[in-house]
Design a protein around this motif. Structure first.
Motif, PDB file in Angstrom:
ATOM      1  N   ALA A  31       8.210  52.673  11.332  1.00  0.00           N
ATOM      2  CA  ALA A  31       8.437  51.947  10.082  1.00  0.00           C
ATOM      3  C   ALA A  31       9.891  51.504  10.005  1.00  0.00           C
ATOM      4  O   ALA A  31      10.761  52.021  10.703  1.00  0.00           O
ATOM      5  N   PHE A  32      10.150  50.530   9.169  1.00  0.00           N
ATOM      6  CA  PHE A  32      11.510  50.054   8.903  1.00  0.00           C
ATOM      7  C   PHE A  32      11.721  50.207   7.399  1.00  0.00           C
ATOM      8  O   PHE A  32      11.249  49.405   6.606  1.00  0.00           O
ATOM      9  N   LEU A  33      12.408  51.280   7.021  1.00  0.00           N
ATOM     10  CA  LEU A  33      12.625  51.586   5.615  1.00  0.00           C
ATOM     11  C   LEU A  33      14.003  51.124   5.175  1.00  0.00           C
ATOM     12  O   LEU A  33      15.006  51.434   5.832  1.00  0.00           O
ATOM     13  N   ALA A  34      14.066  50.403   4.063  1.00  0.00           N
ATOM     14  CA  ALA A  34      15.345  50.052   3.445  1.00  0.00           C
ATOM     15  C   ALA A  34      15.572  50.959   2.256  1.00  0.00           C
ATOM     16  O   ALA A  34      14.744  51.024   1.340  1.00  0.00           O
ATOM     17  N   LEU A  35      16.691  51.696   2.269  1.00  0.00           N
ATOM     18  CA  LEU A  35      17.118  52.472   1.108  1.00  0.00           C
ATOM     19  C   LEU A  35      18.017  51.562   0.274  1.00  0.00           C
ATOM     20  O   LEU A  35      19.117  51.216   0.696  1.00  0.00           O
ATOM     21  N   LEU A  36      17.529  51.178  -0.887  1.00  0.00           N
ATOM     22  CA  LEU A  36      18.185  50.152  -1.701  1.00  0.00           C
ATOM     23  C   LEU A  36      18.655  50.740  -3.019  1.00  0.00           C
ATOM     24  O   LEU A  36      17.923  51.480  -3.679  1.00  0.00           O
ATOM     25  N   GLY A  37      19.861  50.382  -3.402  1.00  0.00           N
ATOM     26  CA  GLY A  37      20.365  50.801  -4.700  1.00  0.00           C
ATOM     27  C   GLY A  37      21.830  50.470  -4.843  1.00  0.00           C
ATOM     28  O   GLY A  37      22.508  50.119  -3.867  1.00  0.00           O
ATOM     29  N   PRO A  38      22.381  50.587  -6.055  1.00  0.00           N
ATOM     30  CA  PRO A  38      23.796  50.278  -6.279  1.00  0.00           C
ATOM     31  C   PRO A  38      24.696  51.330  -5.662  1.00  0.00           C
ATOM     32  O   PRO A  38      24.249  52.416  -5.261  1.00  0.00           O
ATOM     33  N   SER A  39      25.976  51.036  -5.583  1.00  0.00           N
ATOM     34  CA  SER A  39      26.946  51.995  -5.048  1.00  0.00           C
ATOM     35  C   SER A  39      26.903  53.286  -5.859  1.00  0.00           C
ATOM     36  O   SER A  39      26.825  53.256  -7.089  1.00  0.00           O
ATOM     37  N   GLY A  40      26.941  54.415  -5.153  1.00  0.00           N
ATOM     38  CA  GLY A  40      26.936  55.705  -5.825  1.00  0.00           C
ATOM     39  C   GLY A  40      25.571  56.241  -6.175  1.00  0.00           C
ATOM     40  O   GLY A  40      25.473  57.277  -6.835  1.00  0.00           O
ATOM     41  N   CYS A  41      24.499  55.565  -5.706  1.00  0.00           N
ATOM     42  CA  CYS A  41      23.151  56.012  -6.076  1.00  0.00           C
ATOM     43  C   CYS A  41      22.637  57.141  -5.191  1.00  0.00           C
ATOM     44  O   CYS A  41      21.597  57.734  -5.479  1.00  0.00           O
ATOM     45  N   GLY A  42      23.324  57.443  -4.073  1.00  0.00           N
ATOM     46  CA  GLY A  42      22.920  58.533  -3.203  1.00  0.00           C
ATOM     47  C   GLY A  42      22.285  58.118  -1.897  1.00  0.00           C
ATOM     48  O   GLY A  42      21.955  58.964  -1.061  1.00  0.00           O
ATOM     49  N   LYS A  43      22.150  56.814  -1.664  1.00  0.00           N
ATOM     50  CA  LYS A  43      21.425  56.360  -0.466  1.00  0.00           C
ATOM     51  C   LYS A  43      22.158  56.725   0.834  1.00  0.00           C
ATOM     52  O   LYS A  43      21.516  57.133   1.815  1.00  0.00           O
TER      53      LYS A  43
END
Length: 348
Positions: A31-43
């Motif tokens: 799979a190709f997973l993108a961890l998406l979120g704003p800065s500081g979200c923990g990704k």
């Protein structure tokens, strides 16, 4: 096929809210997973725990039947058969391209003809064969990123981790590199986890998108599904360029909303906002492409009309003062009043 499994993963550095809180995720092989979120979200913290650079405060990480880490013990990074591509490329300046690509093989004791063959195959995949004897300083940003990818490929990793790898590139190079990443994923057969704050990158590259906010995992779905059916106001605001309206709606009803219901909820027929103001207030996501001119539409005032190349982006005001984004093939004068139809919406 082995799966990468995050089980109630938590990381607390102390001093308040955990950086990652109770994240559970099962990622199928290849799979190709993108961890998406704003800065500081923990990704990025999640990525570092998968790589072995950070140890969980609670929960665990497994690859198939093999436990990689938990709060008690952690397998070191070099024993996880993973590779990581950093935003800064992390290339050795004194080594040639070939030496950089082949360094992980050297660490594993591979040399001679086998070393040259594997390095040559990796450079061929990223189209850098003729650059083998150059130094990183002689390459463009995009070429350096491809060297970093080739370095991942030579070890045939189970999992490739990418930490905002396109952040330092201009828009033109980003598009070119997106195609390189897709080819790399198809040919390598590796599971890939890609950290980004750019939702356009995530939607273009990933087979699955995981949206994070304040250390928590909010939704995991295929790009098309997460765009069309976001779960909650935060995800709806992060994905796409939609507007989130506050409307009175029936308690029981479909999450996908059609124009007759939206028209009534906006109070155009009765002259009042809402379904006689009896329904509960709900958040409704409307995408710009769902809004268009129509004779039976709601009168909306144009706040701004901005040319974006192939279309105009409109900022509209609804009768109750809420703002709505729309697209138009022609410019519209600021302050103009015109009827617009909201072709559909999604209850968040």
């Amino acid at each position: 096929m082995a799966q990468l499994i995050l089980n109630h993963l938590t990381k607390d550095f102390g001093g308040g809210r955990p950086a990652v809180a109770d994240v559970s995720l099962t990622l199928r092989r290849q799979a190709f997973l993108a961890l998406l979120g704003p800065s500081g979200c923990g990704k990025t913290t999640v990525l570092r725990m998968i790589a072995g650079f950070e140890q969980p405060s609670d929960g665990s990480i497994s690859y198939g039947e093999r436990r990689l880490s938990d709060a008690e013990r952690a397998l070191p990074p070099e024993k996880r058969n993973m590779a990581m591509v950093f935003q800064s490329y992390a290339l050795w300046p004194h080594m040639t391209v070939a030496e950089n690509v082949g360094y992980p093989l050297k660490v594993r004791g591979v040399s001679g003809a086998a070393w040259r063959r594997l390095v040559g195959e990796a450079l061929s995949l990223v189209k850098l064969t003729e650059y083998a004897e150059r130094r990183p300083a002689e390459l463009s940003g995009g070429q350096r990123q491809r060297v970093a990818l080739a370095r991942c490929l030579v070890t045939q990793p189970d999992v490739v981790l990418l930490d905002e790898p396109l952040a330092n590139l201009d828009q033109h190079l980003r598009k070119a590199m997106e195609e390189t990443f897709r080819t790399f994923h198809e040919r390598s057969g590796a599971t890939m986890v890609y950290v980004t704050h750019d939702q356009a990158e995530a939607m273009a590259l990933a087979t699955d998108v995981a949206v994070m906010s304040e250390g928590r995992l909010l939704q995991v779905a295929a790009p098309a599904d997460i765009y069309a059916r976001p779960e909650g106001r935060v995800v709806g605001g992060l994905i796409g360029r939609g507007s989130i309206l506050r409307l009175n709606l029936p308690v029981n009803g479909e999450r996908r909303l059609d124009w007759p219901l939206l028209r009534s909820a906006l109070g155009v027929v009765s002259g009042k906002r809402g379904l006689d103001d009896k329904g509960p207030v709900a958040d409704v996501l409307v995408r710009p492409e769902q809004v268009h001119r129509g004779t039976d539409g709601i009168p909306m005032r144009v706040v701004s009309s901005v040319f974006e190349g192939e279309r105009f982006a409109l900022d509209l005001t609804l009768p109750d003062g809420q703002r709505l984004k729309a697209y138009s093939s022609a410019p519209m004068s600021e302050g103009a009043l015109a009827p617009f139809v909201v072709g559909g919406g999604w209850r968040l």
